[in-house]
Enzyme design. Structure first.
Site, short mmCIF file in Angstrom:
data_model
loop_
_atom_site.label_atom_id
_atom_site.label_comp_id
_atom_site.label_asym_id
_atom_site.label_seq_id
_atom_site.Cartn_x
_atom_site.Cartn_y
_atom_site.Cartn_z
N GLU A 46 0.83 -1.20 0.00
CA GLU A 46 0.00 0.00 0.00
C GLU A 46 0.87 1.26 0.00
O GLU A 46 1.86 1.34 0.73
CB GLU A 46 -0.86 -0.07 1.26
CG GLU A 46 -1.76 1.08 1.54
CD GLU A 46 -2.54 0.86 2.85
OE1 GLU A 46 -3.51 1.60 3.07
OE2 GLU A 46 -2.16 -0.05 3.63
N LYS A 115 -9.15 2.42 -1.79
CA LYS A 115 -9.38 1.78 -0.48
C LYS A 115 -10.74 2.20 0.05
O LYS A 115 -11.14 3.37 -0.07
CB LYS A 115 -8.27 2.18 0.48
CG LYS A 115 -8.29 1.46 1.83
CD LYS A 115 -7.03 1.79 2.63
CE LYS A 115 -6.97 1.00 3.93
NZ LYS A 115 -5.69 1.23 4.65
N CYS A 170 -5.36 -3.35 2.56
CA CYS A 170 -5.10 -3.45 3.99
C CYS A 170 -6.35 -3.59 4.84
O CYS A 170 -6.92 -4.66 4.96
CB CYS A 170 -4.26 -2.26 4.45
SG CYS A 170 -3.47 -2.56 6.06
#
Length: 636
Positions: A46, A115, A170
């Site tokens: 990330e 995200k 994540c």
């Protein structure tokens, strides 16, 4: 890519926080290294282009501009590299800042995945800088191309349709309802996760189980690439904990606090085969996913992943012992229920001194203990014949005495000779009639004793014998409850060994070890100088090979060609290619031709993922042709 294999990599590059030029150079170098290792899907962490720990520097225009420049350099660098790459960067879109993953292939950016879930529970307060990409469906112009920005994108390989990749970032994995659930329900078979997970005591174990479990429940390949120790250590440390998992199995995992590349191979056909078998695995593209196609070179992937030569038997001794105890319990509980249901307090078992009848006797003893029945109700019958040796006879007697069962010895020699006379068979001709007459005489004795003693006959034949049809029809093929019906020969050996290792009876353990050391044989032909002359594995091939063929054929629907490739890899240094191919042809030929024996099997408990009961796991036509399977092998 051949046979459904694709090599994947998770990479933690060495970087400098906010130094895009340095980071981009490191990423490009690692891209080359990953390609040289044969990887065709490569995942970076990330925000790796800038570094994850830039904090309020993410609001600086120069950092964002430089990040786009870095992505362009990476995209151009990928032009002649045969892989799909995923890299992370911050990106300003329509006046808002997003944490995105960029998918790069053949010199182009194929899509941006934002995200969705932004943590705000640690000192970096990611939600302070970025907006959620939930329900986002936008476009940006980059490198003169209009590129989609949305979380619901599936990247499908046009020359390997089973390879369908989606991404999450994540924290997306750590929430109650991860995006990867919808991704897989929409058809994705591989999930990549670009992560920056800080390290605290105990977190790596949880992360390991999280990735492993998600790959299992979604029946997918999962690549987790995390930021490493090059990130700022102002308040926390990042460990570069990378994980590659496939359907509940961790194939590869990096050491904590390391940087570099880990890789393994996913079997995409295996994943799809598992999903096809699961009628509860429902697909539902609720959001109307965008599908973007890419190409990879169709080449043979060199295997490095572990392929078990004994897939029915766990490699770890602790797990193997636990499973052995569990399997014997399943077998015993099955028999216990049957005896309770019919109100029966006696069983009859033919004891040969071989592995299968030994296991059946041990299971019966446990069932009787569970029922608080006297083990004298286990009528153990030894029936010496033309092929019986002193070794197996002595072992049979010792076993029965040690278990505390009722011993009966009945020679079948005279009865079989009368039978030969009745049907006009010459005893000197040792053909199938000679052999099967003995097997059927033994079964008749057991059945009639059961009638006389108000008992049921316990079958001793195992899964491997049933798969090969290595049983006499209406002989050892038949019983009233078959406790070993779903236990393969390779596992029978470990079950008996487990019992020997844990028994407190020295004579029983010694006898069991000798049974384990005795060649597998039906003992239907006369011995040579008192030694077993008829060895099953000389006639039908090694059971460890047949169990390997059976597992990969039935569990994953593998083609004979793929089974052969896996067998060569798993048994490298044990058997040569010609030997493996010879017995694989035998396996397929017998498996199809002998199915009529499996069509009328007695009841028996299922203990693992493979069974051949015609009422449950194997609904197969008796007259199916093996031609296309054998044709596959003939072409090798």
């Amino acid at each position: 890519m051949k046979d459904g294999f694709i090599k994947v990599a998770a990479v933690t590059p060495k970087l400098k926080v906010a130094d895009v030029d340095y980071n981009t150079t490191q990423i490009c170098d690692d891209m080359i290294k990953a390609i040289e290792g044969g990887n065709q899907v490569v995942v970076f962490p990330e925000l790796c282009i800038t570094g994850y720990t830039c904090q309020d520097l993410f609001w600086q225009d120069r950092l964002l501009e430089e990040a786009l420049w870095g992505l362009e350099k990476i995209a151009k660098h990928s032009e002649k590299l045969d892989a799909l790459f995923f890299v992370g960067l911050p990106m300003a879109i329509d006046g808002k800042l997003y944490n995105v993953a960029a998918a790069v292939n053949s010199g182009k950016v194929l899509g941006f995945i934002p995200k969705i879930y932004l943590p705000n529970y640690n000192e970096f307060y990611e939600a302070r800088h970025f907006h959620s990409g939930k329900d986002m469906a936008s476009y940006v112009v980059f490198m003169d191309e209009e590129i989609e920005v949305r979380s619901d994108i599936i990247f499908e390989c046009d020359n390997m349709p089973s390879l369908r990749i989606a991404a999450e970032i994540c924290e997306d994995l750590w929430v109650p309802n991860p995006p990867s659930i919808d991704h897989c329900m929409a058809g994705a078979t591989m999930i990549v996760n670009l992560s920056a997970s800080d390290e605290i005591t105990g977190k790596s174990a949880y992360r390991h189980e999280l990735v492993k479990g998600q790959s299992a429940r979604l029946v997918c390949g999962y690549v987790y690439a995390s930021a490493g120790a090059s990130e700022s250590t102002q308040d926390v440390v990042y460990s570069g904990h990378n994980i590659i998992a496939e359907n509940g199995n961790v194939l590869c995992e990096s050491k904590l606090f390391s940087e570099g590349i880990i890789s393994s191979e996913f079997d995409m056909k295996r994943i799809e085969a598992d999903r096809r078998r699961m009628t509860t695995y429902e697909t539902d593209d609720k959001g109307g996913y965008s599908k973007i196609y890419f190409s990879l070179e169709n080449k043979e992937t060199k295997l490095t992943r572990f392929v078990a030569s004994t897939p029915f038997v766990p490699g770890d001794k602790g797990e193997r012992d636990r499973r052995c105890d569990e399997i014997i319990s399943i077998q015993a509980m099955g028999l216990k229920k049957r005896l309770e249901h019919i109100g029966c307090k006696n069983v009859v078992i033919g004891i040969s001194g071989g592995l299968d009848s030994t296991l059946a006797l041990l299971v019966a003893a446990k069932a009787f203990d569970l029922l608080s029945l006297d083990r004298q109700g286990i009528i153990a019958v030894t029936m010496p014949g033309f092929g019986t040796t002193d070794r197996t006879y002595d072992n049979a007697i010792n076993l029965i005495k040690c278990i505390g069962a009722s011993l009966r010895e009945i020679s079948i020699v005279n009865a079989v000779r009368v039978h030969f006379s009745d049907i006009g068979h010459d005893e000197s001709i040792h053909d199938v009639t000679y052999e099967n007459s003995q097997a059927r005489e033994r079964t008749q004795l057991l059945m009639d004793i059961a009638n006389k003693e108000n008992a049921i006959v316990i079958g001793t034949g195992d899964l491997s014998e049933l798969a090969l049809g290595w049983a006499t029809y209406n002989g050892d093929h038949m019983s009233m409850y078959a406790v070993n019906a779903s236990v393969p020969k390779t596992l029978v050996r470990y079950l008996v060994g487990f019992y020997a290792d844990t028994s407190e009876d020295d004579l029983l353990s010694k006898t069991l070890y000798d049974v384990l050391d005795t060649p597998v044989s039906p003992e239907l032909l006369p011995p040579t100088d008192g030694v077993i002359s008829q060895k099953t594995e000389d006639l039908v091939g090694p059971y460890e090979l047949h169990d390997f063929f059976l597992y990969n054929m039935l569990r994953y629907g593998c083609s004979p060609k793929k089974v052969f490739r896996l067998a060569k890899y798993a048994f490298n240094g044990t058997y040569d290619d010609e030997f493996i191919l010879k017995w694989e042809k035998t396996f397929y030929r017998r498996f199809f031709a002998q199915h009529f024996k499996r069509s009328c099997l007695p009841d028996g408990p299922k203990v693992g993922t493979i069974a051949v009961s015609p009422r449950g796991d194997l609904r197969m036509p008796t007259d199916a042709c093996a031609s296309i399977w054998l044709k596959d092998l003939e072409a090798l």
